[in-house]
Scaffold this motif. Structure first.
Motif, short mmCIF file in Angstrom:
data_model
loop_
_atom_site.label_atom_id
_atom_site.label_comp_id
_atom_site.label_asym_id
_atom_site.label_seq_id
_atom_site.Cartn_x
_atom_site.Cartn_y
_atom_site.Cartn_z
N UNK A 119 -2.15 -14.52 0.96
CA UNK A 119 -2.19 -13.84 1.64
C UNK A 119 -2.88 -13.36 3.14
N UNK A 120 -3.21 -12.97 4.11
CA UNK A 120 -3.86 -13.32 5.61
C UNK A 120 -4.90 -11.87 5.37
N UNK A 121 -5.44 -11.29 6.43
CA UNK A 121 -6.28 -9.73 6.32
C UNK A 121 -6.13 -9.53 8.11
N UNK A 122 -5.64 -8.69 8.63
CA UNK A 122 -5.33 -8.16 9.69
C UNK A 122 -6.00 -7.24 9.80
N UNK A 123 -7.30 -7.20 10.68
CA UNK A 123 -7.34 -5.39 10.79
C UNK A 123 -6.86 -4.90 12.08
N UNK A 124 -6.83 -3.17 12.46
CA UNK A 124 -5.98 -3.10 13.69
C UNK A 124 -6.49 -2.28 13.80
N UNK A 125 -7.19 -1.78 15.57
CA UNK A 125 -7.26 -0.60 16.05
C UNK A 125 -6.27 -0.25 16.04
N UNK A 126 -6.27 1.42 16.25
CA UNK A 126 -4.82 1.69 16.95
C UNK A 126 -5.64 2.59 18.13
N UNK A 127 -4.84 1.89 19.06
CA UNK A 127 -5.29 2.30 20.26
C UNK A 127 -3.63 2.10 21.60
N UNK A 128 -2.61 2.14 20.33
CA UNK A 128 -1.95 2.38 21.59
C UNK A 128 -0.08 2.44 20.34
N UNK A 129 0.61 2.67 21.00
CA UNK A 129 1.67 2.91 19.90
C UNK A 129 2.04 1.29 19.27
N UNK A 130 2.48 0.24 19.85
CA UNK A 130 3.07 -0.82 18.28
C UNK A 130 1.27 -0.33 17.26
N UNK A 131 -0.27 -0.13 17.59
CA UNK A 131 -1.08 -0.06 16.70
C UNK A 131 -0.99 1.03 15.61
N UNK A 132 -0.63 1.81 16.32
CA UNK A 132 -0.10 3.11 16.04
C UNK A 132 0.88 3.56 14.58
N UNK A 133 1.47 3.08 15.03
CA UNK A 133 2.77 2.70 14.36
C UNK A 133 2.07 2.23 13.35
N UNK A 134 2.05 0.55 13.06
CA UNK A 134 1.17 -0.15 12.37
C UNK A 134 0.63 1.05 10.87
N UNK A 135 -0.01 2.11 12.02
CA UNK A 135 -1.34 2.88 10.72
C UNK A 135 -0.34 3.58 9.94
N UNK A 136 0.71 3.44 10.21
CA UNK A 136 2.53 4.47 9.37
C UNK A 136 2.29 3.31 8.34
N UNK A 137 2.38 2.35 8.57
CA UNK A 137 2.79 1.19 7.33
C UNK A 137 2.29 1.68 5.40
N UNK A 138 2.79 1.68 4.86
CA UNK A 138 1.95 1.68 3.38
C UNK A 138 1.85 0.25 2.86
#
Ligand SMILES: Cc1cc2nc3c(=O)[nH]c(=O)nc-3n(C[C@H](O)[C@H](O)[C@H](O)COP(=O)(O)OP(=O)(O)OC[C@H]3O[C@@H](n4cnc5c(N)ncnc54)[C@H](O)[C@@H]3O)c2cc1C
Ligand code: FES
Lengths: 284, 465
Positions: free
Chosen positions: A58-77
């Motif tokens: 596994x890898x760990x990714x950390x995302x700050x919701x700053x724009x469209x793509x990162x916000x959309x990623x926030x919806x992934x579960x």
């Protein structure tokens, strides 16, 4: 492939994902990143590999919701998959026994700082970490960073956590205290890295910054990620992302990071419209 | 000579006014009747000079004869014996320098439209047949890793599986096709066609793994532990810049970035697609090759009022195909010959506002045989622009060379490989296409790939290097 197996909210707008991605996990070294795309119409964005687990794949990714793509990623579960992940990309950070290293992370920059800090500690360095954010809500990984550090200083601009001020204030005090510093590594907003470089320059302390320029392919094919280091053009995705902070033209980096701000706004609005339309459909 | 029409049967196309505002394909293709009429122009020469002019030796008179007889199925079968990607080649090959150049008709008239017929028969197949999968020989149990999925990689993989070997393509990007998908625009080569060809290869049994960056995800040496041979078809993907002042200003792109954003990432459909691109009103493209033509024409379609090509020699020396230059001119692209950028100027935010050029004159011929452009002192002038595309060339990405000990490269960064066999300096590793020749053409990449496939087969059977 690329399945999300854990999702944690780290702070306001910052989420951590643990993703199944064995091929990359086997190879990832501190300082490297992946380029991801989350859907067929999506853009390619770079994300630092904040941690990796060979055994688990596994890898760990950390995302700050700053724009469209990162916000959309926030919806992934958990259970969802990320469409494309390529990596590990970039030249790994230089890890050696330097002596005393000061690790400086600002905001989301704490995420990419963590694996380098871990590696620096493992290499036998005395590690002093300074992590900062605008306010307490935006600070994360304090415990993880503390566990890899001999000393840790937290700062917030508004004083809601740790000491009030910028990471550079803490760095200046540290330098003035007479602490012998052999290397500084700074990751965060471009302006922060610039200030760190200016703080260490008069003292001649070797300082490394990890440049977060705009990228497309992440493999040296397009030049979107061009930065100027020592007056020469470099591709951050292959020549970096780590560079000698004293030689980096940060003003150019700051300008280039703003290249698509108007489009980012349009994309964001479009996304909001589309997702609310979808909500509407569901409710109808 | 029997009576033949002096000119090629015209192919319908979108008018310049209409097409410069859309990304749809420009030529619309032949109808069956048009194709038959064009096929009937072929003299069916016994000595077939056209075949010798084709880097992959398609039996050109034979496939054309079958078109004239309206036996299209037989025609496509003849084509596919030698060329797995006719829909691509019919569109992008420089036929005027190859098969059509040596066509006997060309002595007196226009040559037979071989490229147009190639395209016709490939499109006919797509519309009328489900591409049939030939019977494959017994599996040999040998495995080959193919790095890169451009024309070279696709052909090697296709040939190898038809020889009974297993072939796995590793591609760095999220989509297979190489330059065919990221570089050449939709209006010249619809991506649909590339996907169709890749699907066909998958049906043949080729495995395609995307998002796999050889040199990073795994090295060539690691691939060699798992595979019996490795073919490198990674192209010439490193964009050149001129390193003149201001070149890193916002609004200045490499052609690779500009075209990748538009083609691969579909930025022309922003915001339906997420990737943005500068939709400049006054766009300057620097360079004189096919890549420059593609960029300048893309700029028009993205909404530029003016699209200017800046080239340091004159029109005669332009390496782009005549057809592409003409199309660009028809669409309103302006050409500024014998000028070369020396600096870019930007506004306070760092966005490019002007290109400063110096005038050039042609001196004595250089190594390439073309007259060398020489600067005229004190002839600088500025042109206001808001977007720049630097299309002055590409060389191979150094990643593979840097991570593969024992792989010899030239001083141009290309990989050393025997042109007859594709063998590199490293045992079990073959290479072909742009990575060996430097930026060249689709058909040359395919030709090299075909030779490599043969010598890989031989190596797998004999094990001798
Ligand atoms: C804009 C443009 C227009 C052109 N127009 C024409 C034309 O009209 N006619 C013509 O004949 N030719 C044209 N060409 C040239 C032609 O496209 C190339 O010569 C041809 O595609 C070369 O094929 P290739 O298979 O060697 O490499 P490429 O098509 O470049 O494919 C290489 C592939 O390898 C992948 N790759 C690279 N590094 C790695 C790695 N480390 N690991 C995994 N994968 C990797 C790349 O992502 C790419 O997909 C054009 C080129 C461009 C850029
Ligand atoms: S992101 Fe394309 S070259 Fe660096």
């Amino acid at each position: 492939m690329n399945k999300i197996i854990e999702k944690i909210v780290l702070s306001k707008d910052v989420k951590q994902y643990i993703v199944e991605c064995s091929a990359i996990a086997q190879k990832a070294l501190a300082g490297q990143f992946v380029v991801i795309r989350i859907c067929e119409t999506g853009e390619r964005i770079p994300l630092t590999i904040a941690d990796s687990d060979k055994a688990e794949g596994t890898i760990t990714l950390i995302v700050q919701e700053v724009g469209k793509t990162t916000r959309q990623m926030g919806f992934l579960e958990v259970g969802d998959s990320i469409l494309d992940i390529a990596g590990p990309l970039g030249t790994p950070s230089e890890i050696e026994h330097f002596g005393t290293v000061v690790m400086i992370g600002g905001g989301i920059g704490i995420a990419p700082l963590y694996p380098i800090t871990k590696a620096m500690k493992a290499a036998g360095n005395k590690v002093i970490s300074i992590i900062g954010a605008r306010c307490a809500d935006l600070l994360f990984y304090q415990d993880l960073m503390a566990a890899q550090s001999d000393m840790i200083i937290e700062t917030t601009d508004d004083g809601t956590c740790g000491r009030q001020g910028f990471v550079t204030d803490a760095l200046s005090e540290l330098i003035e205290s007479g602490e012998r510093i052999d290397r500084v590594v700074a990751i965060g907003p471009a302006i922060m890295m610039k200030m760190v470089a200016e703080t260490t320059r008069p003292h001649g302390i070797p300082t490394i910054a990890s440049l977060n320029s705009i990228m497309v392919d992440g493999t040296g094919m397009c030049g979107a990620c061009r930065v100027e280091v020592g007056g020469e053009t470099k591709f951050a995705c292959v020549d970096g992302p780590d560079f000698d902070a004293h030689a980096v033209n940060f003003d150019l980096l700051i300008q280039r990071l703003a290249m698509y701000l108007p489009e980012e706004k349009i994309a964001d609005e479009h996304f909001c419209r589309c997702s609310s339309a979808k909500e509407g459909e569901k409710n109808a | 000579m029997p009576k033949v029409a002096p000119k090629k049967t015209p192919m319908p196309e979108q008018s310049a006014e209409v097409r410069k505002k859309n990304f749809d394909e420009v030529p619309l293709g032949y109808s069956e009747d048009m194709a038959v009429a064009e096929a009937e122009r072929c003299l069916q020469c016994k000595n077939k000079p056209c075949v010798a002019g084709c880097p992959v030796e398609i039996d050109i008179p034979a496939f054309i004869k079958k078109i004239a007889e309206r036996d299209f199925e037989a025609s496509i079968r003849i084509m596919k014996e030698k060329n797995l990607l006719p829909a691509v080649c019919g569109r992008v090959c420089p036929q005027e320098e190859q098969c059509e150049k040596v066509c006997v008709l060309a002595n007196k008239f226009e040559p037979v439209g071989i490229g147009r017929l190639e395209r016709f028969i490939a499109d006919w197949e797509a519309g009328h047949m489900t591409a049939e999968v030939p019977e494959l020989p017994l599996a040999t149990g040998k495995k080959v890793a193919v790095v890169g999925s451009g024309p070279a990689g696709l052909i090697v993989a296709g040939d190898l599986v038809q020889m009974g070997h297993s072939a796995t393509i590793f591609e760095a990007l999220h989509e297979p096709g190489g330059v065919l998908v990221y570089g050449i625009p939709e209006f010249r080569l619809p991506k649909e066609i590339v996907f169709r060809e890749v699907d066909y290869l998958k049906k043949l049994g080729v495995e395609v793994i995307t998002n796999f960056v050889v040199g990073r995800t795994r090295t060539v040496d690691e691939l060699l532990e798992e595979f019996d041979a490795v073919f490198l078809g990674t192209g010439a993907g490193l964009p050149w810049f001129m390193f003149v002042p201001g070149e890193n200003s916002m609004g200045v792109y490499s052609a690779n970035e500009y075209l990748t954003r538009s083609n691969l990432m579909k930025a022309y459909k922003f915001p339906e697609y997420d990737t943005p691109i500068a939709k400049g009103k006054r766009v300057a493209t620097v360079g004189g090759g096919n890549v420059a033509m593609d960029a300048a024409r893309t700029a028009l379609r993205l909404g530029a009022d003016e699209s200017i090509v800046i080239y340091r020699r004159s029109r005669e020396e332009m390496p782009a195909r005549d057809e592409e230059i003409e199309r660009a001119e028809e669409e309103g692209v302006k050409f500024q010959f014998l000028t070369n950028p020396v600096a870019y100027h930007a506004d306070g935010n760092g966005w490019v506002t002007d290109v400063e050029c110096i005038r050039m004159e042609l001196g004595a011929p250089d190594a390439s045989g073309r007259r060398r452009p020489v600067e005229i002192p004190d002839s600088n002038f500025k042109t206001p622009i808001d977007t720049v595309v630097v299309a002055i060339g590409n060389s191979p990405n150094p990643l593979i060379a840097q991570t593969t000990p024992g792989l010899k490269t030239t001083r141009w960064g290309t990989v050393e490989a025997d042109p007859e066999t594709g063998r590199t300096s490293k045992k079990g590793v073959f290479a072909g296409g742009d990575i060996v020749t430097g930026a060249a053409t689709v058909i040359l990449a395919m030709g090299a790939a075909r030779l490599s496939a043969r010598s890989i087969d031989e190596y797998l059977k004999t094990g001798t290097w």
